[in-house]
Design an enzyme around this catalytic site. Structure first.
Site: not given
Length: 354
Positions: A103-104
């Protein structure tokens, strides 16, 4: 040319993916967590976070804190697929992207004429393509970008210079900074250092005396938001591991050894697929009182042989002789070597290691 780095972080990613499939749950407290007795929260919606439910909160405690929450078991296959879709969109717009998790990601924006506008466009494209929101931080280095992206979640967009970051987060605790954990923060507080500003103002020699010649200067640099680490598209793994947490604590040594051999087999299979071999074998043991111990041994040559890994792991277990029932066991192989030129080259002599 001044450096410019962005950190892109998807908002409540796992929950957001689930809400795409269950739109009727929007606006309600939703928690993604396993179902076992020792399961922990993977992600909580912002509605659930108001009740004190966050990532890593024990699932049983989360149910007590927020009994009206909807609990959903994690579906990592779906999260991985969505992550790939998001990162493909990111890579289509930015040349150098370092994926830091599902997610990053860090994005190198140095040289772009209008980095702020470019990131605004990227956010809009991700939303249009996936329906998901994200937060973005932009700064002169990775550290500023990372802290900025967390500052105004969800859907945050913060651009700061190093000096602005120092001013904005001056009163925040050192734990806000990536790389400063709970134990280090406790030691800093015992010295009377409770804020980032206080840490930044502490003389280097004072920190070096307390934390050593490497960690001391590192802590001060973090507090001053100084960071020259590069953004790289390739992340080279320095180790690989397998671990498992038991539903009930295990006291029997033979059973513990059997688990280590199973983990070693899984680990060896994964290493062999990628033709990776390591010289250091380690075990991780977490007792029922949460005491966590690691033991390691370096071999004469690199290996990915499950039998070798298992034998060394079991020997380390016998040497440690856990004094209490065991909650978690893990096996790790590190110190990777280049692929051997010929099959069997560089294999360790097990008799010399044990």
């Amino acid at each position: 040319m001044q450096r410019c780095v962005a950190h892109l972080d998807m908002d409540a990613f796992y929950v957001s993916v689930e809400l795409m499939r269950r739109p009727e749950l929007r606006g309600r407290p939703v928690v993604v967590a396993g179902t076992g007795p020792r399961a922990v929260v993977t992600t909580a919606s912002y509605e659930a976070r108001r009740f004190g439910v966050f990532s890593a909160t024990p699932a049983a405690r989360a149910r007590r804190l927020c009994p009206e929450a909807v609990f959903i078991p994690p579906d990592f296959k779906a999260y991985t697929a969505m992550s790939k879709r998001v990162m493909e969109r990111v890579r289509a717009q930015v040349e150098t992207v370092e994926v830091a998790g599902l997610d990053e990601a860090y994005l190198e924006l140095t040289g772009l004429v209008a980095p702020r506008a470019a990131m605004r466009r990227l956010i809009s494209e991700i939303k249009a393509d996936t329906g998901l929101n994200c937060s973005v931080g932009i700064g002169p280095n990775r550290l500023v970008a990372k802290v900025a992206s967390d500052a105004e979640k969800p859907q945050g967009f913060v651009m700061l210079t190093r000096e602005q970051a120092c001013e904005r987060f001056a009163a925040a605790p050192p734990r806000l900074l990536p790389g400063i954990g709970a134990k280090t923060a406790e030691r800093l507080e015992a010295m009377g250092i409770a804020t980032i500003a206080q840490l930044a103002a502490t003389p280097p020699e004072t920190l070096a005396e307390r934390f050593g010649g490497r960690l001391g200067p590192y802590l001060r640099a973090r507090a001053r938001f100084e960071d020259d680490s590069p953004v790289t598209s390739e992340r080279i793994a320095v180790s690989e591991s397998r671990e498992t947490t038991f539903p009930t604590d295990i006291a029997d040594r033979a059973e513990q050894a059997a688990v280590l051999r199973r983990l070693a087999a899984e680990l060896g299979e994964g290493l062999a697929k990628n033709d990776r071999r390591g010289r250091t074998i380690a075990i991780k043991v977490r007792l029922d009182d949460f005491t966590t111990v690691t033991r390691a041994r370096t071999l004469a040559g690199p290996t990915n042989d499950p039998a070798v890994v298992g034998e060394v792991a079991c020997a380390l277990l016998e040497e440690y002789a856990p004094p209490r029932p065991v909650r978690l066991l893990g096996v790790r192989v590190a110190a990777f070597a280049e692929p051997a030129a010929e099959a069997g080259e560089g294999e360790p002599q097990l008799t010399l290691s044990l």
